[in-house]
Design a protein around this motif. Sequence first.
Motif, mmCIF file in Angstrom:
data_model
loop_
_atom_site.group_PDB
_atom_site.id
_atom_site.type_symbol
_atom_site.label_atom_id
_atom_site.label_comp_id
_atom_site.label_asym_id
_atom_site.label_seq_id
_atom_site.Cartn_x
_atom_site.Cartn_y
_atom_site.Cartn_z
ATOM 1 N N PHE A 15 -77.119 51.862 -25.534
ATOM 2 C CA PHE A 15 -77.921 50.633 -25.482
ATOM 3 C C PHE A 15 -79.050 50.697 -26.499
ATOM 4 O O PHE A 15 -79.265 49.756 -27.275
ATOM 5 C CB PHE A 15 -78.481 50.417 -24.071
ATOM 6 N N PHE A 16 -79.787 51.804 -26.491
ATOM 7 C CA PHE A 16 -80.919 51.911 -27.404
ATOM 8 C C PHE A 16 -80.488 52.069 -28.855
ATOM 9 O O PHE A 16 -81.201 51.635 -29.767
ATOM 10 C CB PHE A 16 -81.862 53.039 -26.977
ATOM 11 N N LEU A 17 -79.325 52.663 -29.102
ATOM 12 C CA LEU A 17 -78.821 52.729 -30.477
ATOM 13 C C LEU A 17 -78.457 51.335 -30.987
ATOM 14 O O LEU A 17 -78.742 50.997 -32.142
ATOM 15 C CB LEU A 17 -77.610 53.660 -30.576
ATOM 16 N N VAL A 18 -77.829 50.530 -30.140
ATOM 17 C CA VAL A 18 -77.524 49.147 -30.522
ATOM 18 C C VAL A 18 -78.824 48.394 -30.775
ATOM 19 O O VAL A 18 -78.937 47.642 -31.755
ATOM 20 C CB VAL A 18 -76.653 48.453 -29.445
ATOM 21 N N GLY A 50 -87.964 70.954 -42.440
ATOM 22 C CA GLY A 50 -87.433 69.641 -42.153
ATOM 23 C C GLY A 50 -86.791 69.488 -40.797
ATOM 24 O O GLY A 50 -86.380 68.397 -40.435
ATOM 25 N N LEU A 51 -86.681 70.553 -40.022
ATOM 26 C CA LEU A 51 -86.028 70.443 -38.717
ATOM 27 C C LEU A 51 -87.006 70.609 -37.559
ATOM 28 O O LEU A 51 -86.586 70.781 -36.418
ATOM 29 C CB LEU A 51 -84.907 71.474 -38.605
ATOM 30 N N ILE A 52 -88.291 70.542 -37.843
ATOM 31 C CA ILE A 52 -89.299 70.756 -36.794
ATOM 32 C C ILE A 52 -89.185 69.703 -35.694
ATOM 33 O O ILE A 52 -89.156 70.028 -34.505
ATOM 34 C CB ILE A 52 -90.716 70.771 -37.397
ATOM 35 N N TYR A 53 -89.115 68.442 -36.067
ATOM 36 C CA TYR A 53 -89.048 67.361 -35.080
ATOM 37 C C TYR A 53 -87.795 67.488 -34.222
ATOM 38 O O TYR A 53 -87.854 67.391 -32.986
ATOM 39 C CB TYR A 53 -89.103 66.011 -35.795
ATOM 40 N N LEU A 54 -86.663 67.739 -34.859
ATOM 41 C CA LEU A 54 -85.404 67.917 -34.129
ATOM 42 C C LEU A 54 -85.503 69.109 -33.185
ATOM 43 O O LEU A 54 -85.037 69.057 -32.044
ATOM 44 C CB LEU A 54 -84.245 68.091 -35.115
ATOM 45 N N GLY A 55 -86.125 70.180 -33.642
ATOM 46 C CA GLY A 55 -86.298 71.368 -32.798
ATOM 47 C C GLY A 55 -87.167 71.089 -31.585
ATOM 48 O O GLY A 55 -86.853 71.527 -30.465
ATOM 49 N N GLU A 102 -82.396 62.418 -35.877
ATOM 50 C CA GLU A 102 -83.257 62.666 -34.724
ATOM 51 C C GLU A 102 -83.270 61.515 -33.719
ATOM 52 O O GLU A 102 -83.607 61.717 -32.548
ATOM 53 C CB GLU A 102 -84.698 62.925 -35.185
ATOM 54 N N GLU A 103 -82.886 60.325 -34.142
ATOM 55 C CA GLU A 103 -82.986 59.153 -33.263
ATOM 56 C C GLU A 103 -82.113 59.270 -32.012
ATOM 57 O O GLU A 103 -82.608 59.068 -30.904
ATOM 58 C CB GLU A 103 -82.669 57.870 -34.028
ATOM 59 N N PRO A 104 -80.807 59.594 -32.105
ATOM 60 C CA PRO A 104 -80.033 59.724 -30.867
ATOM 61 C C PRO A 104 -80.526 60.873 -29.989
ATOM 62 O O PRO A 104 -80.458 60.789 -28.761
ATOM 63 C CB PRO A 104 -78.600 59.969 -31.327
ATOM 64 N N VAL A 105 -81.038 61.941 -30.605
ATOM 65 C CA VAL A 105 -81.577 63.059 -29.816
ATOM 66 C C VAL A 105 -82.829 62.587 -29.073
ATOM 67 O O VAL A 105 -83.013 62.886 -27.893
ATOM 68 C CB VAL A 105 -81.880 64.279 -30.717
ATOM 69 N N ILE A 123 -81.680 63.738 -42.657
ATOM 70 C CA ILE A 123 -80.265 63.386 -42.517
ATOM 71 C C ILE A 123 -80.179 62.011 -41.863
ATOM 72 O O ILE A 123 -80.767 61.772 -40.798
ATOM 73 C CB ILE A 123 -79.521 64.434 -41.664
ATOM 74 N N LEU A 124 -79.447 61.112 -42.499
ATOM 75 C CA LEU A 124 -79.295 59.757 -41.979
ATOM 76 C C LEU A 124 -77.895 59.541 -41.434
ATOM 77 O O LEU A 124 -76.909 59.889 -42.085
ATOM 78 C CB LEU A 124 -79.589 58.730 -43.070
ATOM 79 N N LEU A 125 -77.798 58.946 -40.257
ATOM 80 C CA LEU A 125 -76.504 58.576 -39.672
ATOM 81 C C LEU A 125 -76.070 57.201 -40.157
ATOM 82 O O LEU A 125 -74.888 56.895 -40.194
ATOM 83 C CB LEU A 125 -76.597 58.596 -38.145
#
Length: 119
Positions: A44-47, A2-7, A78-81, A69-71
């Motif tokens: 900006f992109f998070l907003v 489950g951490l492949i994309y984050l890695g 993974e979105e902010p990364v 994992i959801l923020l």
Amino acid sequence: MGLIYLGFLTGASICLLLLDRRFRLFFWRDPVAAAVVSIVGVAFFLVWDLAGIGLGIFFRGESTIASGILLAPHLPLEEPVFLFFLVLCTMVLYTGSSRALAGRRSRTPEEAPGRESAS
């Protein structure tokens, strides 16, 4: 699994930072300005993402390579990364391109590569 994309996002960001370090393009050129640009860009992109989620435009798809994992609802870890990677990639490309084009413009036609002197 489950951490492949984050890695991969982290690894790609590290590679960009190494390229940045080698040519002093963004963070190694002016760390304070680079940090401000990165924070403002990611914010900006998070907003933007949160507005899209709130309007029902963006949603989280299921994936076996994501952490799960959801923020926030529909906002994965993974979105902010990814957004940091996006800002970093953009700035390294921009500063590198600017430097390359400035170097090309500063040459006289006689100094251009591949031109032999007539003397």
